[in-house]
Structure formats: C-alpha cells, structure tokens
Design a protein around this motif. Structure first.
Motif, PDB file in Angstrom:
ATOM      1  N   VAL A 172       0.839  -1.204   0.000  1.00  0.00           N
ATOM      2  CA  VAL A 172       0.000   0.000   0.000  1.00  0.00           C
ATOM      3  C   VAL A 172       0.867   1.245   0.000  1.00  0.00           C
ATOM      4  CG1 VAL A 172      -1.688   1.304   1.338  1.00  0.00           C
ATOM      5  CG2 VAL A 172      -1.913  -1.177   1.132  1.00  0.00           C
ATOM      6  N   TYR A 173       1.927   1.233   0.784  1.00  0.00           N
ATOM      7  CA  TYR A 173       2.866   2.345   0.962  1.00  0.00           C
ATOM      8  C   TYR A 173       2.111   3.632   1.288  1.00  0.00           C
ATOM      9  CZ  TYR A 173       7.235   4.861   0.605  1.00  0.00           C
ATOM     10  OH  TYR A 173       8.333   5.631   0.902  1.00  0.00           O
ATOM     11  N   SER A 174       2.106   4.630   0.403  1.00  0.00           N
ATOM     12  CA  SER A 174       1.490   5.922   0.735  1.00  0.00           C
ATOM     13  C   SER A 174       0.060   6.058   0.220  1.00  0.00           C
ATOM     14  CB  SER A 174       2.334   7.062   0.160  1.00  0.00           C
ATOM     15  OG  SER A 174       2.408   6.960  -1.246  1.00  0.00           O
ATOM     16  N   LYS A 175      -0.493   5.001  -0.353  1.00  0.00           N
ATOM     17  CA  LYS A 175      -1.859   5.048  -0.888  1.00  0.00           C
ATOM     18  C   LYS A 175      -2.857   4.925   0.256  1.00  0.00           C
ATOM     19  CE  LYS A 175      -4.578   4.932  -4.610  1.00  0.00           C
ATOM     20  NZ  LYS A 175      -4.587   5.992  -5.652  1.00  0.00           N
ATOM     21  N   LYS A 176      -3.864   5.775   0.240  1.00  0.00           N
ATOM     22  CA  LYS A 176      -4.867   5.772   1.302  1.00  0.00           C
ATOM     23  C   LYS A 176      -6.125   5.009   0.862  1.00  0.00           C
ATOM     24  CE  LYS A 176      -2.228   8.564   3.685  1.00  0.00           C
ATOM     25  NZ  LYS A 176      -1.489   8.087   4.869  1.00  0.00           N
ATOM     26  N   GLY A 177      -6.789   4.391   1.847  1.00  0.00           N
ATOM     27  CA  GLY A 177      -8.090   3.774   1.607  1.00  0.00           C
ATOM     28  C   GLY A 177      -8.063   2.506   0.793  1.00  0.00           C
ATOM     29  N   VAL A 178      -6.993   1.738   0.841  1.00  0.00           N
ATOM     30  CA  VAL A 178      -6.900   0.485   0.084  1.00  0.00           C
ATOM     31  C   VAL A 178      -7.537  -0.642   0.894  1.00  0.00           C
ATOM     32  CG1 VAL A 178      -5.345  -1.168  -0.996  1.00  0.00           C
ATOM     33  CG2 VAL A 178      -4.796   1.269  -1.054  1.00  0.00           C
ATOM     34  N   THR A 179      -8.443  -1.371   0.294  1.00  0.00           N
ATOM     35  CA  THR A 179      -9.152  -2.459   0.977  1.00  0.00           C
ATOM     36  C   THR A 179      -8.442  -3.789   0.750  1.00  0.00           C
ATOM     37  OG1 THR A 179     -10.583  -2.906  -0.926  1.00  0.00           O
ATOM     38  CG2 THR A 179     -11.327  -1.220   0.641  1.00  0.00           C
ATOM     39  N   ASP A 180      -8.822  -4.786   1.564  1.00  0.00           N
ATOM     40  CA  ASP A 180      -8.256  -6.124   1.395  1.00  0.00           C
ATOM     41  C   ASP A 180      -8.660  -6.721   0.052  1.00  0.00           C
ATOM     42  OD1 ASP A 180      -7.009  -5.972   3.798  1.00  0.00           O
ATOM     43  OD2 ASP A 180      -8.409  -7.273   4.889  1.00  0.00           O
ATOM     44  N   ALA A 181      -9.855  -6.384  -0.411  1.00  0.00           N
ATOM     45  CA  ALA A 181     -10.304  -6.903  -1.707  1.00  0.00           C
ATOM     46  C   ALA A 181      -9.407  -6.398  -2.836  1.00  0.00           C
ATOM     47  CB  ALA A 181     -11.752  -6.477  -1.956  1.00  0.00           C
ATOM     48  N   GLN A 182      -9.001  -5.136  -2.772  1.00  0.00           N
ATOM     49  CA  GLN A 182      -8.087  -4.593  -3.774  1.00  0.00           C
ATOM     50  C   GLN A 182      -6.718  -5.256  -3.686  1.00  0.00           C
ATOM     51  OE1 GLN A 182      -8.884  -0.445  -2.444  1.00  0.00           O
ATOM     52  NE2 GLN A 182      -9.129   0.038  -4.622  1.00  0.00           N
ATOM     53  N   LEU A 183      -6.272  -5.491  -2.457  1.00  0.00           N
ATOM     54  CA  LEU A 183      -4.994  -6.176  -2.281  1.00  0.00           C
ATOM     55  C   LEU A 183      -5.046  -7.589  -2.859  1.00  0.00           C
ATOM     56  CD1 LEU A 183      -3.954  -5.124   1.349  1.00  0.00           C
ATOM     57  CD2 LEU A 183      -2.798  -4.511  -0.774  1.00  0.00           C
ATOM     58  N   ASP A 184      -6.146  -8.285  -2.597  1.00  0.00           N
ATOM     59  CA  ASP A 184      -6.303  -9.645  -3.130  1.00  0.00           C
ATOM     60  C   ASP A 184      -6.279  -9.639  -4.655  1.00  0.00           C
ATOM     61  OD1 ASP A 184      -6.478 -10.682  -0.587  1.00  0.00           O
ATOM     62  OD2 ASP A 184      -8.674 -10.647  -0.525  1.00  0.00           O
ATOM     63  N   GLU A 185      -6.964  -8.669  -5.259  1.00  0.00           N
ATOM     64  CA  GLU A 185      -7.029  -8.587  -6.717  1.00  0.00           C
ATOM     65  C   GLU A 185      -5.646  -8.351  -7.324  1.00  0.00           C
ATOM     66  OE1 GLU A 185      -9.205  -5.896 -10.211  1.00  0.00           O
ATOM     67  OE2 GLU A 185      -9.629  -5.559  -8.085  1.00  0.00           O
ATOM     68  N   VAL A 186      -4.904  -7.433  -6.717  1.00  0.00           N
ATOM     69  CA  VAL A 186      -3.568  -7.125  -7.236  1.00  0.00           C
ATOM     70  C   VAL A 186      -2.623  -8.304  -7.032  1.00  0.00           C
ATOM     71  CG1 VAL A 186      -1.540  -5.673  -6.851  1.00  0.00           C
ATOM     72  CG2 VAL A 186      -3.787  -4.634  -7.011  1.00  0.00           C
ATOM     73  N   CYS A 187      -2.671  -8.935  -5.873  1.00  0.00           N
ATOM     74  CA  CYS A 187      -1.783 -10.065  -5.600  1.00  0.00           C
ATOM     75  C   CYS A 187      -2.085 -11.252  -6.510  1.00  0.00           C
ATOM     76  CB  CYS A 187      -1.879 -10.477  -4.132  1.00  0.00           C
ATOM     77  SG  CYS A 187      -1.111  -9.285  -3.004  1.00  0.00           S
ATOM     78  N   ARG A 188      -3.358 -11.472  -6.821  1.00  0.00           N
ATOM     79  CA  ARG A 188      -3.696 -12.525  -7.787  1.00  0.00           C
ATOM     80  C   ARG A 188      -3.155 -12.179  -9.172  1.00  0.00           C
ATOM     81  NH1 ARG A 188      -8.749 -12.702  -5.097  1.00  0.00           N
ATOM     82  NH2 ARG A 188      -9.628 -11.278  -6.658  1.00  0.00           N
ATOM     83  N   ALA A 189      -3.220 -10.896  -9.515  1.00  0.00           N
ATOM     84  CA  ALA A 189      -2.778 -10.472 -10.851  1.00  0.00           C
ATOM     85  C   ALA A 189      -1.279 -10.690 -11.035  1.00  0.00           C
ATOM     86  CB  ALA A 189      -3.128  -8.999 -11.067  1.00  0.00           C
ATOM     87  N   VAL A 190      -0.486 -10.454  -9.988  1.00  0.00           N
ATOM     88  CA  VAL A 190       0.964 -10.583 -10.128  1.00  0.00           C
ATOM     89  C   VAL A 190       1.479 -11.941  -9.666  1.00  0.00           C
ATOM     90  CG1 VAL A 190       1.293  -8.105  -9.844  1.00  0.00           C
ATOM     91  CG2 VAL A 190       1.450  -9.582  -7.846  1.00  0.00           C
ATOM     92  N   GLY A 191       0.609 -12.797  -9.156  1.00  0.00           N
ATOM     93  CA  GLY A 191       1.042 -14.122  -8.743  1.00  0.00           C
ATOM     94  C   GLY A 191       1.565 -14.206  -7.321  1.00  0.00           C
TER      95      GLY A 191
END
Length: 374
Positions: free
Chosen positions: A230-249
C-alpha cells in the motif's frame, strides 16, 4: 566484503580478503595511534610547562629573596601569576583535541551544505489534476557531468494510452530518460511536457503524483507486507490487495504467511528476488496512476511468472501511458511504439514489425538475443 561474504567464499577469496582487511586495519591502527598519542601528549606537555614555570619562579625567587632583592610577597605574587597564565593554556590544549576532530568532520559537513539547493517551488501555482496521458519530449539535452552530455537531442511524442518501449545497449540513456521524466534531474536543454504543460512549470510532487514506477532495484521497507504494497496510498481495501496479488502471482505466497498481509517482512521472512520484484510491481498497481514506468520490471522473475505479470500488465495498463525499458526484447513486442536509443539519440522508431522490416539496429539486437539462446 561482509555483505558479499558468499561471493568471497564461492571464489575462494578468503585469503585475499583477509590480507586486504589486515592492510586497511593496519592503516587505521597507525593513524588512530598517532592521533591518540599526539592528542594525549598535549595535556601533559602543557602541565609540564606550567609546573616548570612554577619551579623556576620558586628557585629564582628564593635566590633573589636571599640576596635581599625582593620580598617573600613578590615571590607569592609571581607564583599566582604563573598559575593564572598557565590555566587558560591548559584549557586551550584540552579544547584543541576536540577541535581536531571537529575540523575533520566540519569539512564533510560544509561540503554537504555547499551543495546546490533544489529550486524553491512555492511560487508554482500550476497543477495537473485530470491527466489524459500525452507526453512529449522536445529537443531534450542532459548530462550528469556538465562536460559530458549523455542525451543529445531527444525528441518524441507519446499519445495517451500508448505503450512505449525504450530499448538500446547498456549506457544508451534509457534510465536517464525516465529520471528526467520524473524530475529526479533537471534537463540541460529542451523541455518535457505532460498534456502540453511543461513539467518545469509544475511542482515535483505534482509531477510524481502522475506516475507509478517499478525499477530494476527492488525496495522492501521494514514493516508488514500490507504496508509495503500500500505504501502511501490511502483507503486500500483487502479486496483490492487480493485482486492485485492474484494479478501478479503473489496470492499463494500471501496465504503461506502466518499472518497474511500483516506479516512483518524481516530477516526471518524469506523473500526471493522474484517475490521482491512482484511486491514492487503490486505496489505500482495499487498506486494506479495515469502514467506507468517499468524499468526492467520482470528482470527477476521466472518465465511462467513473467507471462502472468505481462497478462496482468496488459489489463492494468489499458488506458494508461506506459514507458517500458527492457533488455529482453521479446517482452516488448506488443508495444505501440518502440524507441531505439544509441549514444543518447533515437536512431530508430516504430512498432516491432516495422523495426524488424527495416533490418537495422533493432533487428540486429533482436536477432542476436535468439542467436545467443540457440
């Protein structure tokens, strides 16, 4: 040597490393010994001078008093004068020891303070809010050293949504172009525009807000996996994290961690170089800025992961202006525009098929990679 001890051991360089360490350690010992000796000598020397003056006054005063030339009170007065005179000298000698260290340190401090200050941008009122993604380089010229120009006359126009690949041999100026675009350095001539606005007219913060970036070097900060992505990004949800992590493996790796996203990344948490690269790519995806820079973003991942990342990039770069620096030319075949740099100048431009048809420098680079593989 300590950081690269595995390389030292692998190449049987222990003896050479020990000899070099002994040499450096001996030089340090000699300089430290002399410094401590002369520094420690000052106080006894000044004490000796003070006491010698005290004895001289006593002996000479006793002789003069015996002859009746002076009185005992004069002797006492001179003894007090000697003490008053030598006391400041002793204090000065004590300060001189610290002064030597201060002078050595102050040289480095003043060198740092003497560096050129960054331009004050408090007067810049122009701001980019809704960026389309048009980027233009107009006759850009730059050199890290004033006497050696690296980028001579770089001009290119990139329309919004295009994927632009910058290729060329090592030292051609590919990463320098990206550094100038991000305003890590200022151009020596020409200008760079985003949506027809010169970036010189914008604050550095405003320019960098428009970019997400993945460099060759992978940076992992002390903290949890969530904080690293997330670093300096505000308001990131777990669902967004899951989506990004699936995208990059990274999804399987996250599940294997004892506390998931809240696992602290430290020396006990094993991260391969490929996984570190995936974390930095996920960090850029979360940022989701209108402009994307990939500087050898897949250099540390395996072929299967690279294909997965490229597929994810194709989805996430849709509608964004992307600048891709790659040495493996097979990774940029689908770029809308390929700029071929050599010695700081664009010598060829076009898409993959057009450049191969020209049978020029790009075709030579592309074919040489497959010759090496075969």
């Amino acid at each position: 040597m300590y950081a690269g001890h595995q390389v030292v051991r692998a190449y049987n360089g222990e003896a050479q490393a020990e000899n070099e360490f002994d040499k450096i350690n001996r030089e340090l010992y000699d300089s430290a010994w002399k410094s401590q000796f002369f520094s420690g000598l000052m106080m006894p020397l000044m004490g000796f001078v003070g006491n010698f003056g005290y004895v001289a006054v006593c002996v000479l005063g006793a002789v003069l008093a015996a002859n009746g030339s002076i009185t005992f009170g004069v002797i006492v007065s001179f003894m007090i004068y000697i003490r008053l005179f030598t006391q400041p000298l002793s204090q000065l000698a004590q300060v001189f020891t610290s002064l030597q260290s201060t002078l050595a340190a102050s040289e480095r401090v003043f060198d740092f303070l003497g560096e050129e200050e960054m331009e004050d941008e408090s007067t810049k009122l122009c701001r980019l809010k809704s960026v389309q993604g048009d980027v233009e380089f107009r006759n850009v010229r730059f050199g890290y050293d004033a006497n050696k120009t690296i980028i001579h006359d770089f001009s290119a126009k990139v329309t919004a949504g295009q994927t632009v690949a910058i290729v060329g041999p090592t030292g051609a100026g590919k990463t320098t172009i990206v550094n100038l675009l991000m305003r890590f350095y200022e151009t020596d001539g020409g200008e760079i525009l985003i949506d027809n606005v010169p970036i010189r007219n914008l604050t550095r913060e405003n320019v960098r807000d428009q970019f997400c970036m993945v460099l060759q070097d992978t940076w992992i900060f002390e903290g949890t996996l969530r904080e690293n992505i997330v670093y300096s990004k505000k308001g990131v949800t777990d669902a967004q994290l899951d989506e990004v992590c699936r995208a990059v493996g990274l999804a399987h790796y996250v599940k294997s961690l004892p506390q998931g996203y809240d696992t602290v990344l430290d020396e006990q948490t094993s991260l391969s170089s490929g996984q570190r690269q995936l974390v930095t790519i996920a960090r850029a995806m979360i940022e989701s800025a209108p402009l994307l820079i990939l500087d050898e973003a897949t250099s540390s991942v395996d072929t299967k992961t690279e294909l997965l990342v490229q597929k994810a990039m194709a989805q996430l770069t849709e509608g964004k202006t992307s600048f891709v620096i790659a040495h493996r030319l097979s990774t940029i075949k689908h770029a809308d525009l390929i700029l071929v740099l050599k010695d700081g100048d664009i010598i060829e431009s076009g898409n993959h098929q057009q450049l191969l048809a020209q049978n020029g420098f790009y075709a030579e680079l592309y074919n040489s990679q497959f010759e090496q593989v075969s």
